[in-house]
Design a protein around this motif. Structure first.
Motif, short mmCIF file in Angstrom:
data_model
loop_
_atom_site.label_atom_id
_atom_site.label_comp_id
_atom_site.label_asym_id
_atom_site.label_seq_id
_atom_site.Cartn_x
_atom_site.Cartn_y
_atom_site.Cartn_z
N GLY A 84 11.02 15.50 4.26
CA GLY A 84 12.36 14.94 4.44
C GLY A 84 12.91 14.22 3.24
N ARG A 88 16.80 13.28 2.52
CA ARG A 88 17.24 11.89 2.44
C ARG A 88 18.01 11.63 1.15
NH1 ARG A 88 12.18 11.01 4.89
NH2 ARG A 88 11.11 10.66 2.91
N ASP A 210 14.58 3.75 14.97
CA ASP A 210 13.73 4.83 15.46
C ASP A 210 14.46 5.60 16.55
OD1 ASP A 210 13.65 3.25 17.73
OD2 ASP A 210 11.52 2.87 17.67
N GLN A 211 13.81 6.62 17.11
CA GLN A 211 14.47 7.50 18.05
C GLN A 211 14.86 6.79 19.35
OE1 GLN A 211 11.76 10.67 18.76
NE2 GLN A 211 10.14 9.37 19.59
N GLU A 246 22.47 7.10 10.50
CA GLU A 246 22.07 7.95 11.63
C GLU A 246 21.48 9.26 11.12
OE1 GLU A 246 25.41 8.45 14.18
OE2 GLU A 246 25.49 6.33 14.77
N ALA A 247 22.07 9.82 10.06
CA ALA A 247 21.53 11.05 9.48
C ALA A 247 20.16 10.80 8.84
CB ALA A 247 22.51 11.61 8.45
N ALA A 249 18.01 8.54 9.74
CA ALA A 249 17.04 8.27 10.80
C ALA A 249 16.32 9.55 11.24
CB ALA A 249 17.73 7.60 11.99
N VAL A 250 17.04 10.64 11.30
CA VAL A 250 16.45 11.91 11.72
C VAL A 250 15.34 12.34 10.77
CG1 VAL A 250 16.92 14.36 12.15
CG2 VAL A 250 18.58 12.62 12.85
N THR A 251 15.49 12.04 9.48
CA THR A 251 14.50 12.46 8.48
C THR A 251 13.25 11.57 8.48
OG1 THR A 251 15.28 11.08 6.62
CG2 THR A 251 16.44 13.15 7.02
N ARG A 253 11.80 10.40 11.39
CA ARG A 253 11.11 10.46 12.70
C ARG A 253 10.05 11.52 12.71
NH1 ARG A 253 16.88 10.12 15.84
NH2 ARG A 253 17.23 7.89 15.52
#
Length: 253
Positions: A84, A88, A210-211, A246-247, A249-251, A253
């Motif tokens: 990721g 990022r 986190d998620q 938010e974008a 955060a996905v990378t 998790r």
């Protein structure tokens, strides 16, 4: 612990590190015995091994354990070089182009904030920080954000260990003043560094959750000279920073 972990000493040690990293405070031997569901002699042997490998260390009271610099350096290297990391960096580049100011991605390590990644803006009058740079938690937007988002007991323990050094006239070097600022940050969901670490530099930071939307994994911060960004206009950047967070955060998790 599952069957694979039970059969491998290396995985046993890794599982114990995971347990400690997931706890919201530095645990005692008794707390780890319960959390890991292991006999005290076995757990004590593993803890001694991890201490010897400089992956764990005991806190000054001699009773509690926390991750040591070698473990956090490993975590930093993994985050910096995993699949990721390119994504990022691209997200950081997009938000820098959009806002026209330098931005960085940070994580908390002990009492310091560490730069996981950074993209410099093309604008003049900028302060250059490098990937891997560290700044004090109490005198940085990201650091105050991490403190504000912690469980209160963990935050108070950490503040109690901090040396609240004054870097500028604006540094919050008083514990009560710092706690009042952290309450505001918790309420608003973003933090400012109003020339608190370097005179002439203003920062605004937002959390990366986190998620489950509870734990603050990292922070996204914008840095700029006070002639371009200040308390008067910094909040205008928060929406774009939150979208990028938010974008990001996905990378993570």
């Amino acid at each position: 612990m599952d069957e694979a972990t039970e059969s491998s000493p290396a995985l046993k040690a890794f599982s114990l590190l995971e347990t400690i990293a997931a706890m919201d405070h530095a645990p005692t031997l008794a707390e780890l015995t319960e959390a890991a569901n292991l006999p005290k002699p076995t757990l004590h042997r593993w803890l001694s091994m991890l201490e010897g490998a400089e992956l764990l260390r005991r806190m000054p009271d001699g009773r509690r354990y926390e991750l040591a610099s070698r473990a956090t350096a490993l975590a930093f290297a993994i985050l910096s070089n995993n699949a990721g990391s390119t994504q990022r960096h691209q997200i950081l580049e997009r938000v820098v182009r959009s806002l026209g100011e330098s931005c960085n991605l940070t994580v908390l390590e002990g009492s310091e904030v560490m730069y996981l990644d950074r993209v410099e803006a093309a604008a003049p009058l900028r302060v250059a920080f490098q990937k891997g740079s560290r700044v004090p938690a109490h005198a940085s937007a990201s650091g105050k954000l991490f403190l504000a988002m912690m469980p209160p007991a963990k935050r108070d323990r950490l503040i109690g260990t901090l040396t609240l050094e004054r870097y500028t006239a604006n540094t919050l070097a008083d514990a009560e003043a710092l706690k009042a600022e952290l309450s505001r940050i918790k309420r608003d969901g973003y933090a400012f560094d109003d020339e608190e670490f370097l005179s002439g530099l203003f920062c605004v930071a937002v959390p990366i959750f986190d998620q489950n939307g509870r734990d603050c994994l990292a922070a996204l911060a914008l840095q700029a000279p006070v002639v371009r960004v200040s308390r008067a206009n910094a909040a205008e950047r928060v929406s774009a920073l939150r979208e990028a967070a938010e974008a990001l955060a996905v990378t993570l998790r």
